[in-house]
Every structure is written in C-alpha cells, then in structure tokens.
Design a protein around this motif. Structure first.
Motif, PDB file in Angstrom:
ATOM      1  N   GLU A   1      17.018 -10.913 -28.869  1.00 23.60           N
ATOM      2  CA  GLU A   1      15.263 -10.319 -27.755  1.00 23.60           C
ATOM      3  C   GLU A   1      14.141 -11.313 -27.163  1.00 23.60           C
ATOM      4  O   GLU A   1      14.814 -12.626 -28.046  1.00 23.60           O
ATOM      5  CB  GLU A   1      14.538  -9.248 -28.506  1.00 23.60           C
ATOM      6  CG  GLU A   1      14.623  -9.704 -30.380  1.00 23.60           C
ATOM      7  CD  GLU A   1      14.453  -8.612 -30.889  1.00 23.60           C
ATOM      8  OE1 GLU A   1      13.592  -7.820 -30.478  1.00 23.60           O
ATOM      9  OE2 GLU A   1      14.843  -8.820 -32.472  1.00 23.60           O
ATOM     10  N   SER A   2      13.741 -11.053 -26.826  1.00 20.53           N
ATOM     11  CA  SER A   2      12.750 -12.453 -26.794  1.00 20.53           C
ATOM     12  C   SER A   2      12.060 -12.856 -27.652  1.00 20.53           C
ATOM     13  O   SER A   2      11.832 -12.480 -28.554  1.00 20.53           O
ATOM     14  CB  SER A   2      11.081 -10.806 -25.507  1.00 20.53           C
ATOM     15  OG  SER A   2      11.220 -10.904 -24.467  1.00 20.53           O
ATOM     16  N   GLY A   3      12.051 -14.290 -27.420  1.00 20.98           N
ATOM     17  CA  GLY A   3      11.618 -14.861 -28.688  1.00 20.98           C
ATOM     18  C   GLY A   3      12.667 -15.716 -29.904  1.00 20.98           C
ATOM     19  O   GLY A   3      12.378 -16.062 -30.944  1.00 20.98           O
ATOM     20  N   SER A   4      13.805 -14.882 -29.101  1.00 16.94           N
ATOM     21  CA  SER A   4      15.372 -15.614 -30.675  1.00 16.94           C
ATOM     22  C   SER A   4      15.791 -16.655 -30.245  1.00 16.94           C
ATOM     23  O   SER A   4      16.544 -17.546 -31.012  1.00 16.94           O
ATOM     24  CB  SER A   4      16.287 -14.746 -30.269  1.00 16.94           C
ATOM     25  OG  SER A   4      16.751 -14.947 -28.606  1.00 16.94           O
ATOM     26  N   GLY A   5      15.006 -17.364 -28.686  1.00 17.96           N
ATOM     27  CA  GLY A   5      15.492 -18.958 -28.913  1.00 17.96           C
ATOM     28  C   GLY A   5      17.030 -19.223 -27.349  1.00 17.96           C
ATOM     29  O   GLY A   5      16.873 -20.146 -27.606  1.00 17.96           O
TER      30      GLY A   5
END
Length: 352
Positions: A63-67
């Motif tokens: 998901e968004s922000g996972s790196g």
C-alpha cells in the motif's frame, strides 16, 4: 527454516541485487533540541533484499507509504544508502557520481509514475530522446544515425509512424503516449534493468493493459530484468513472474506470482488480496473481520517485533516483541511470520 542455495546458471542470471538495503530519512524539526533532531528518523526501508534476473519481471507490492518507491530510488542511486549493499552483475556498487554513476545508469533505468511530470513540458519528444541517446553514447556519428536511432526507439515502444510524434510536446500527447515516450527515453541507454515505479497508475484504465503488454514484450525481446512497483496485487499476478510484498518498510512475503496471489501466506498479503475488488467473491462479515483493520504504523517510531502486529488478527505475544525471520514454505514461497514457526504456535496454544 531452511537455506536454499542457487545453482550457477541462476546466479549468472542475476543482474541487480539489493542486500540488506536500508534508508532512514532524518526528521527536521523547528526546535532547539539538537539531540531530538539527531535521533528522529523515518525508517522508510529496513533490511530489504531482492534479486532481479534477466528476462523476468519482479513485482514489489504494497500500500501507499510502504517504501516501494524508495526502494526503486535506492536501486537507481538517487538516494544514498543508510545501510546494505547494491550489486550489479555480482559487483558491489559504490555510491557517487561521475563516470562510475553514468556507467551504472546506462544499465539501470528508472521509469517514473507520472509521465507528464517526468518529461520537460517545453521540449519536444525529439529533444528528450536525442538527449538520452547522446548522453549514453548511442547517437551515432552524424544526423542520419541520430535520426535512425530516434525512429528505432519510437517503433520499439509502438509509437508509429515515428515522424508523427517526434516534434510534438508532452501536452500534445495522451497519457499512454507520454508514458511510452518515457519508456523510449529509458531504452535510449540500452539498459539491462528497468525500474518501473507504478508505470500505469496515472493512466486511464482502458490503456493500462497496453503499456503493461509493451513492457512484457520488451522484457522478452531485450531480455530485460524489470522491477514492477505497484499497489495493485491483481496486476502483479498477470504481469510479474515473482512477487514480493512490502509492509511498513520491510518485505514480508515472496514467491512466484501465481502462488503468492492465490495462496497468500502472510496475514498482510491476505489483507491485500481481500481488499482487491472481485465481483464474483462473496465474503461473510465475520470473514472480513479476520483480514485485519487499522492504519499502517508510524515509520518514525515503528512498533517492536513484526510491524504488522497492531493490525494482525492472528498476532501472538512473540509478534509484539521479536522480529520474525524469513520462513521458507513449499514451492519457493516464503513469509516473515511467526505463524510458520511450529514452536511459537505450540507455545501460544499451550498458554491459552
């Protein structure tokens, strides 16, 4: 947990490898507390290892922000490493610029998510592609060679007839055409590796498949190694040979795409699969609750143990205190989850 050894042919197929790569971004605060500024950091990527092989697509899903995008930028050497190593064709890559960096980017090219932002709006397609060919020494010895190179690049990404596109500006192209130009610019370096950072997420649904098919064709014809970064695990099953699942800066599961998407082992992967739209799937309310809920953790102060445990419906006591190692499963699949350590599960069951 077993250690798998690679055969020599498999080792030769590895073009780019990340070994225990980490990236921490220092947090800047408007405060006079120097110690607070020094020790606070965003743990964007922690101990990530992956291998990209010739002629294969590896998907990095999360998901968004996972790196995920940070991993791509580390592999492209746009960010310096906090820890770990990057190996190109078996040799460790040293951070820097100059000639060594130019040699590296000839072989490893990054395709950005937004083609409109990655192309200069005041320059034509001819300028973007000519610059790529000239920088990487592939423009030939004269104007005729350069023109032939431009035509070949546009034909390779299926923008035909090439003369129709060469003198157009980015705003005169559709989203799909702009992304194809961005791919052609990357191919101007004659790379061995393409790092595709969500290459279709900014495109209309109707043209995404065409761009993915183009990348798949390029992979087959040019024997490229491709890292496909996406939040859409369904497209990973269609497009990628193998899939890695990333959560809160760490990779939690890996294996061939069919296995990972059809028999997900890690609870987070199961959450991703359950979240993907499927009109034919009917899920009872009690089953929905078993997939987990909540928000991803802060990466400034990530939780101890498994980073997914605050959201995990199957979390055990050990999950809250100890980081799980990689447990190898059947068929080359693996998961970093204490559920696959029989001693931990037995102890937890006895405590209940």
């Amino acid at each position: 947990m077993t250690e798998q050894t690679e055969t020599v042919p498999e080792a030769r197929d590895i073009v780019l490898e990340a070994r225990g790569v980490s990236k921490h971004f220092r947090v800047r605060r408007n405060t006079g507390d120097v110690l607070a500024r020094r020790h606070r950091a965003v743990h964007a990527v922690d101990d990530v290892s992956l291998k990209l092989r010739r002629g294969t697509v590896t998907a990095l899903v999360g998901e968004s922000g996972s790196g995920k995008s940070t991993v791509a930028r580390l592999l492209a050497q746009l960010y310096p490493l906090t820890g770990g190593e990057i190996h190109l064709e078996g040799r460790a890559v040293k951070a820097g610029r100059g000639r060594s960096f130019r040699r590296y980017v000839r072989q490893v090219q990054l395709i950005f998510q937004d083609p409109f932002a990655s192309l200069n709006p005041v320059h034509t397609v001819r300028y973007h592609l000519s610059r790529s060919l000239k920088i990487h020494g592939r423009a030939g010895s004269g104007e005729a060679d350069l023109e032939a190179g431009l035509v070949a690049l546009l034909e390779r990404v299926q923008l035909t007839p090439p003369q129709r596109f060469l003198d157009k500006f980015p705003h005169e192209l559709s989203g799909g055409q702009r992304q194809r130009v961005a791919i052609a610019r990357a191919l101007g370096a004659d790379p061995q590796v393409l790092l595709a950072d969500e290459p279709v997420s900014m495109l209309d649904v109707s043209i995404r498949l065409g761009v993915l098919n183009l990348l798949k064709d390029l992979k087959d014809r040019l024997h490229l190694a491709i890292l496909y970064i996406t939040h859409d695990i369904a497209s990973a099953r269609y497009f990628a040979d193998s899939t890695l699942v990333m959560y809160a800066g760490r990779i939690v599961e890996g294996g061939d795409s069919e296995t990972v998407t059809q028999r997900p082992a890690h609870p987070y992967t199961q959450l991703l699969i359950a979240s993907a739209p499927d009109p034919d799937r009917v899920v009872a309310p009690e089953e929905q609750q078993e997939t987990g809920s909540g928000e991803p953790p802060s990466l400034i102060a990530p939780p101890a143990g498994c980073r997914f445990h605050p959201r995990c419906p199957k979390a055990m006591e050990r999950c809250r205190t100890e980081l799980p190692p990689r447990f190898d499963l059947e068929g080359g699949q693996w998961a970093a989850c204490w559920l696959y350590d029989s001693a931990t599960v037995t102890k937890e069951a006895a405590a209940k």
